[in-house]
Design a protein around this motif. Structure first.
Motif, short mmCIF file in Angstrom:
data_model
loop_
_atom_site.label_atom_id
_atom_site.label_comp_id
_atom_site.label_asym_id
_atom_site.label_seq_id
_atom_site.Cartn_x
_atom_site.Cartn_y
_atom_site.Cartn_z
N SER A 277 -9.12 -6.78 5.15
CA SER A 277 -8.11 -5.79 5.50
C SER A 277 -7.84 -4.83 4.35
O SER A 277 -7.20 -3.79 4.52
N ALA A 278 -8.31 -5.17 3.15
CA ALA A 278 -8.06 -4.32 1.99
C ALA A 278 -9.10 -3.24 1.82
O ALA A 278 -9.08 -2.50 0.85
N ALA A 279 -10.01 -3.12 2.80
CA ALA A 279 -11.11 -2.16 2.65
C ALA A 279 -10.61 -0.73 2.56
O ALA A 279 -11.28 0.12 1.99
N ASP A 280 -9.44 -0.46 3.13
CA ASP A 280 -8.96 0.93 3.15
C ASP A 280 -8.08 1.27 1.96
O ASP A 280 -7.44 2.31 1.95
N ARG A 281 -8.01 0.38 1.00
CA ARG A 281 -7.16 0.66 -0.15
C ARG A 281 -7.95 1.32 -1.26
O ARG A 281 -9.14 1.12 -1.39
N PHE A 282 -7.20 2.06 -2.09
CA PHE A 282 -7.85 2.75 -3.21
C PHE A 282 -7.83 1.85 -4.45
O PHE A 282 -6.98 0.96 -4.57
N PRO A 283 -8.76 2.09 -5.37
CA PRO A 283 -8.88 1.20 -6.54
C PRO A 283 -7.57 0.99 -7.30
O PRO A 283 -7.33 -0.11 -7.80
N HIS A 284 -6.71 2.03 -7.38
CA HIS A 284 -5.51 1.82 -8.20
C HIS A 284 -4.57 0.81 -7.60
O HIS A 284 -3.59 0.42 -8.23
N GLU A 285 -4.83 0.39 -6.36
CA GLU A 285 -3.96 -0.60 -5.74
C GLU A 285 -4.43 -2.03 -6.00
O GLU A 285 -3.82 -2.97 -5.51
N PHE A 286 -5.53 -2.17 -6.75
CA PHE A 286 -6.04 -3.51 -7.01
C PHE A 286 -5.84 -3.87 -8.48
O PHE A 286 -5.74 -3.00 -9.35
N SER A 287 -5.85 -5.17 -8.76
CA SER A 287 -5.79 -5.62 -10.15
C SER A 287 -7.20 -5.59 -10.74
O SER A 287 -8.18 -5.38 -10.03
N GLY A 288 -7.27 -5.81 -12.05
CA GLY A 288 -8.57 -5.76 -12.72
C GLY A 288 -9.58 -6.72 -12.11
O GLY A 288 -10.72 -6.36 -11.86
N GLY A 289 -9.15 -7.95 -11.87
CA GLY A 289 -10.06 -8.95 -11.31
C GLY A 289 -10.52 -8.57 -9.92
O GLY A 289 -11.70 -8.74 -9.58
N ARG B 172 1.06 8.52 -13.10
CA ARG B 172 1.08 7.79 -11.84
C ARG B 172 1.32 6.31 -12.12
O ARG B 172 0.89 5.79 -13.14
N GLU B 173 1.98 5.67 -11.20
CA GLU B 173 2.26 4.25 -11.42
C GLU B 173 0.97 3.46 -11.29
O GLU B 173 0.21 3.64 -10.36
N ARG B 174 0.75 2.61 -12.25
CA ARG B 174 -0.41 1.71 -12.17
C ARG B 174 0.07 0.35 -11.70
O ARG B 174 1.14 -0.10 -12.07
N TYR B 175 -0.73 -0.28 -10.91
CA TYR B 175 -0.34 -1.61 -10.44
C TYR B 175 -1.13 -2.67 -11.16
O TYR B 175 -2.28 -2.49 -11.42
N SER C 132 -15.21 1.49 -13.17
CA SER C 132 -16.43 1.23 -12.40
C SER C 132 -16.29 1.58 -10.93
O SER C 132 -17.27 1.55 -10.21
N LEU C 133 -15.07 1.90 -10.49
CA LEU C 133 -14.90 2.30 -9.09
C LEU C 133 -14.43 3.75 -9.04
O LEU C 133 -13.59 4.17 -9.83
N ASN C 134 -14.96 4.50 -8.10
CA ASN C 134 -14.55 5.89 -7.92
C ASN C 134 -13.10 5.93 -7.45
O ASN C 134 -12.78 5.41 -6.38
N PRO C 135 -12.20 6.53 -8.25
CA PRO C 135 -10.78 6.50 -7.88
C PRO C 135 -10.47 7.24 -6.59
O PRO C 135 -9.40 7.06 -6.02
N ARG C 136 -11.38 8.08 -6.11
CA ARG C 136 -11.13 8.83 -4.88
C ARG C 136 -11.74 8.17 -3.66
O ARG C 136 -11.77 8.76 -2.59
N MET C 137 -12.32 6.99 -3.83
CA MET C 137 -12.92 6.30 -2.68
C MET C 137 -12.21 4.98 -2.46
O MET C 137 -11.86 4.30 -3.42
N THR C 138 -12.06 4.61 -1.19
CA THR C 138 -11.47 3.31 -0.92
C THR C 138 -12.49 2.23 -1.28
O THR C 138 -13.67 2.51 -1.46
N ALA C 139 -11.98 1.01 -1.39
CA ALA C 139 -12.86 -0.11 -1.72
C ALA C 139 -14.01 -0.16 -0.72
O ALA C 139 -15.18 -0.34 -1.10
N GLY C 140 -13.68 0.01 0.56
CA GLY C 140 -14.70 -0.04 1.60
C GLY C 140 -15.75 1.04 1.42
O GLY C 140 -16.95 0.79 1.52
N SER D 225 0.83 -1.20 0.00
CA SER D 225 0.00 0.00 0.00
C SER D 225 0.86 1.25 0.00
O SER D 225 1.90 1.31 0.61
N ARG D 226 0.41 2.24 -0.74
CA ARG D 226 1.08 3.53 -0.72
C ARG D 226 -0.01 4.59 -0.76
O ARG D 226 -0.84 4.59 -1.66
N SER D 227 -0.01 5.44 0.22
CA SER D 227 -1.13 6.38 0.31
C SER D 227 -1.00 7.45 -0.76
O SER D 227 0.04 7.64 -1.37
#
Lengths: 386, 324
Positions: free
Chosen positions: B149-161, A383-386, B107-115, A20-22
Motif C-alpha cells: 500500500s506504500a507504493a504511492d508514497r514519495f521517498p521523503h515519507e520513508f525512513s532510511g531503512g 521541508r519537514e523531514r520524516y 538513491s531514490l528520485n525525490p519526485r517519484m513514488t516508491a512504486g 501521508s501528506r501529498s
C-alpha cells in the motif's frame, strides 16, 4: 516468485509509516506560512483574471469597453468623473456610466485602455519567459549532461555557417542567409562522409581536431550574451524588426535565457552524480528518459523561481520599450505607452502617469514576492523531514 | 582461485582518473583509483571488499557494472567479455547486474513514488502492460518488507531503512543474478543494519544472488561474505576465504585492520598492530608496495619493487613477501 511476508520477521508494518501528506498539501501548508508570497499569488491571480477580462471586453469590432473611442470634448477628465451627456453622441457614452480611471488627452477611457494593456503585459510576460525558459533548459541541459563531449573543428565551422545563415535570413539578406544555411548543411553531410576517407591524412588532423567541450562553448556564449546591456540589444533588434507585439515577446525571450541556462546546468551537474541517476543508468533506462523523467523534474525548482521573477522583468522591459516608443505600435494600448503619453500632462492630469505606474509596480512587486516565497517553499531544507 | 561456477571474473582491472589543472585544463597527472584488481565472484556467493575510504572500493563496483569505463583489464561475466561493449550492447547485461547504494536519501528520485522507482526497472526490461507492472511492483515491495500500500508514497515519507529496502526492490525488479552492494548499511542505525543484512542474506538464499559486498566495516563483511578481498590504494592486498582471513590474516595491513575493529567484549579481533598516519594520496602513490609508507615490516625491497601476489594455499593470496 512467491511472496510470503511472514518469512521476513521484524519488518516495519503499516504503522511504521508516517501519515501521508501529498506534495500539494505540503506546498499550501508552507505557502500559508509565508504571507507575503501568498499575497503575491493572490494579486497575480487577480491580475490574470483582469487581463483575461480585458481581452474579452476590449477586443472585437464592437467591444463592450472601447479603448480606441475618441471623445474630444471630454479630454483629460479626472478619475470617477461623470460624462457630460449633453456633448456626447449616444454611442460615445461610456458603458459604466462613469470614467472610472479618467480620460486621456483624446478623451479615451483610461480604464478600457488599462484593461487592454493588462493583456499585453500578461502575454509579454508569459510568452517571453516561456521562450527564455525553454531555451534555457535546452542549453543548460545540453551543457550539463553532454558538456564533457568535445566538438570537432568541422562541426564548429558548420555551426558558424548555420548561425550566420539564420541571422542573415531574418535580418538583412534572406537569399544570402539561406545560401549560407544550405552550405552549412552540405558541409555537415560532406564532412560526415569524408571522415573515413580522410582518416590519417594531415587535412583530417585539422578538420577533425577536437577543439573545445560543449560545456565551454555554451557557457562562453552565455558569458558573451551577459556582456551586452540587454535593454540596448533589445532596442537595436526592435529597431531592425517591424514593430509588433510578437517580435517584442520573442526578442525579450531570446535575450533573457542566460540565467536559466546557468541554473539548469548547475542542477544537471549535481544531479548526474546522484545515486538515483546512477541507479537508472544501471537499470538500463534510456538516456532521454533519464534526462526528462529523472533530471529535469528535479532541476525545475530554481528555474520556476527565476521564471516568476523573470516575468516581472519582462513586463518592466516591455513597459520601458513602449515608454520609449519602440513597443507595441499605437493605437493598441499598453501600460508603457499610456505612461509615455501621459507624461506630457503630468501636472494637469497626473492620473495618466500614476495609474499605469502603480499597476506596473503592483504586478511586478507581486511577482517578485511570489518568486521569493517560492524559493523558500521549494527549498528542501525547509521541508519537514520524516 | 579457480572454481567451476564463476559468475564474474575481473582481471587486471585499472581505472585512472586524469587530474586537470590550469586555464587549458591540461592533464597534469593521474589518480590511480583502481590499479590492477583481480577477483572472482561465484554464483550465489558473496565477495566482501574492504578497505579504508578512498582506496577504490566503490570504483571497482562501478567498473564491473560498466558505469565507468575501465582503462585496462577485463571484466568477464559468465564467460563473456563485457569490458569493451558499448552502452547499447550492454543492454542484455544491465538486467544481470544491479547496484545498491550507501546513501538512502540520495538513491531514490525525490519526485517519484516508491512504486514508480521500482517500476523503472520493469520498464527498462520491456515489461508491457500497466496492470502487470503494478502487480509486480507490489510483489517486489512485499518481498523486501514494504507494505504494497506504500507504493504511492514519495521517498521523503520513508525512513532510511525503508528507503534502503525500496532501493533493494528496485535492484531486484530486473531479476539480476549479481548485485553490487556499495556500503549498503554504512549510513543506517545499527538495529536497522541488522535488518537490512538479514534481508540481503535471505534474498541471496532464496533467489541465488551473487553479491559484491563493499564495506569498511569488517564485522559486517565477516558476517556477509564467503570470500574477502582487502583493498588498499587501488590494490588488493589479501584475498582469502572469510574464516581463513579472520583467523590467519597474513598481510600487515589486514592484521592492522583487524586489530582496529572494536569487539563487543572489549578485546579486538587481533592485537598488536596499530596503524599510524593517513592513507597516502592516490595521486602520488609511493613506489613499490602501496602500503610501505605505513608498514611496520617495510624494508628496502618493499620500497623499490612492486610486490606480486603470493599464493599461500589454494584460495589464499597475499601481496607481501615478508610473511610468506
Amino acid at each position: 516468485m512467491n511472496t510470503d511476508k511472514k518469512e521476513f520477521a521484524a519488518f516495519p508494518e503499516e504503522e511504521a509509516l508516517v501519515p501521508s501528506r501529498s506534495r500539494a498539501q505540503e506546498f499550501f501548508r508552507l505557502l500559508n506560512k509565508n504571507r507575503l508570497a501568498f499575497a503575491g499569488l493572490a494579486i497575480f491571480i487577480l491580475f490574470f483574471l483582469t487581463a483575461v477580462a480585458g481581452l474579452v471586453l476590449t477586443s472585437g469590432t464592437k467591444p463592450v469597453l472601447d479603448p480606441a473611442l475618441v471623445r474630444l470634448p471630454e479630454k483629460l477628465r479626472p478619475p470617477l468623473s461623470r460624462p457630460n451627456l449633453q456633448v456626447l453622441r449616444p454611442e460615445q457614452i461610456p458603458r459604466l456610466g462613469i470614467y472610472l480611471l479618467g480620460t486621456d488627452d483624446l478623451g479615451r477611457d483610461v480604464f478600457a485602455r488599462m484593461l487592454q494593456g493588462a493583456w499585453v503585459s500578461l502575454t509579454v510576460g508569459f510568452v517571453a519567459v516561456g521562450i527564455s525558459v525553454v531555451v534555457g533548459i535546452f542549453m543548460g541541459g545540453i551543457a550539463g549532461y553532454f558538456g564533457q563531449e568535445q566538438i570537432r573543428a568541422d562541426r564548429i565551422l558548420v555551426l558558424i555557417l548555420l548561425f550566420l545563415g539564420i541571422g542573415l535570413a531574418f535580418l538583412a539578406h534572406p537569399s544570402l542567409g539561406i545560401l549560407l544555411f544550405a552550405l552549412g548543411i552540405c558541409l555537415w553531410i560532406l564532412c560526415g562522409r569524408a571522415k573515413l576517407r580522410l582518416e590519417g591524412s594531415p587535412w583530417a588532423r585539422f578538420l577533425f581536431a577536437e577543439t573545445i567541450s560543449v560545456d565551454t562553448l555554451i557557457m562562453r556564449l552565455v558569458d558573451i550574451m551577459l556582456c551586452f546591456p540587454s535593454f540596448f540589444l533589445i532596442l537595436t533588434v526592435v529597431a531592425l524588426l517591424p514593430a509588433s507585439i510578437y517580435n517584442i515577446m520573442i526578442v525579450i525571450g531570446l535575450t533573457s535565457w542566460m540565467g536559466t541556462t546557468r541554473f539548469v546546468r548547475a542542477e544537471f551537474l549535481s544531479l548526474r552524480e546522484q545515486d538515483f541517476v546512477t541507479a537508472a543508468k544501471a537499470l538500463g533506462v534510456s538516456k532521454w528518459r533519464i534526462i526528462f523523467r529523472h533530471m529535469i523534474p528535479n532541476a525545475m525548482a530554481p528555474v520556476l523561481v527565476s521564471a516568476t521573477i523573470g516575468i516581472a522583468t519582462a513586463i518592466l522591459t516591455e513597459a520601458g520599450l513602449s515608454f520609449l516608443g519602440f513597443g507595441v505600435p499605437p493605437p493598441h494600448a499598453t501600460w508603457g505607452n499610456i505612461l509615455s503619453d501621459g507624461k506630457r500632462f503630468i501636472f494637469d492630469a497626473p492620473w495618466l502617469t500614476f495609474e499605469p505606474g502603480l499597476a506596473i509596480l503592483i504586478v511586478v512587486l507581486s511577482f517578485n514576492l511570489f518568486g521569493e516565497g517560492l524559493r523558500d517553499i521549494l527549498n528542501p531544507k525547509l521541508r519537514e523531514r520524516y | 582461485m579457480t572454481t567451476n561456477n564463476i559468475m564474474l571474473r575481473s582481471t587486471g582491472l585499472k581505472k585512472y582518473f586524469p587530474v586537470r589543472r590550469g586555464f587549458l585544463q591540461r592533464v597534469v597527472g593521474w589518480i590511480k583509483a583502481v590499479d590492477g584488481v583481480d577477483f572472482d565472484i561465484e554464483q550465489a556467493k558473496t565477495l566482501g571488499l574492504v578497505g579504508e575510504s578512498g582506496c577504490g572500493k566503490s570504483t571497482v563496483g562501478r567498473l564491473i557494472l560498466k558505469l565507468l569505463e575501465p582503462d585496462e583489464g577485463k571484466i568477464i561475466y559468465k564467460s563473456k567479455d563485457i569490458t569493451h561493449l558499448s552502452q547499447n550492447e550492454l543492454t542484455p547485461f544491465r538486467k544481470e547486474m544491479q547496484i545498491i547504494f550507501q546513501d538512502p536519501f540520495g538513491s531514490l528520485n525525490p519526485r517519484m513514488t516508491a512504486g514508480q522507482s521500482v517500476e523503472e526497472g520493469l520498464r527498462a526490461v520491456g515489461m508491457k502492460g500497466r496492470r502487470e507492472r503494478k502487480e509486480r511492483v507490489r510483489e517486489l515491495l512485499q518481498m523486501v518488507g514494504i507494505p504494497a500500500s506504500a507504493a504511492d508514497r514519495f521517498p521523503h515519507e520513508f525512513s532510511g531503512g525503508q528507503r534502503q529496502r525500496i532501493g533493494i526492490a528496485r535492484a531486484l525488479s530486473v531479476e539480476p543474478s549479481l548485485i553490487v552492494c556499495d556500503e549498503p548499511v554504512s549510513a543506517l542505525d545499527v538495529s536497522i543494519q541488522a535488518q537490512i543484512i538479514n534481508l540481503l542474506k535471505e534474498l541471496q538464499a532464496r533467489l541465488g544472488l551473487g553479491y559484491l559486498f563493499i564495506s569498511h566495516d569488517l564485522n559486517v563483511v565477516g558476517y556477509m561474505s564467503d570470500m574477502v578481498a582487502v583493498m588498499y590504494l587501488g590494490h588488493i592486498m589479501e584475498y582469502a576465504p572469510t574464516d581463513e582471513l579472520f583467523d590467519h590474516p597474513l598481510h600487515p595491513y589486514t592484521f592492522a585492520l583487524l586489530s582496529a575493529v572494536p569487539a563487543a567484549n572489549g578485546t579486538p579481533l587481533k592485537q598488536g598492530l596499530e596503524l599510524r598516519g593517513e592513507v597516502p594520496s592516490a595521486f602520488n602513490p609511493p613506489p613499490g608496495c602501496k602500503f610501505q609508507a605505513r608498514c611496520p615490516l617495510a624494508e628496502d625491497r618493499c620500497r623499490r619493487t612492486e610486490i606480486p601476489f603470493y599464493e599461500i594455499n589454494q584460495n589464499h593470496l597475499v601481496r607481501c613477501w615478508k610473511v610468506v
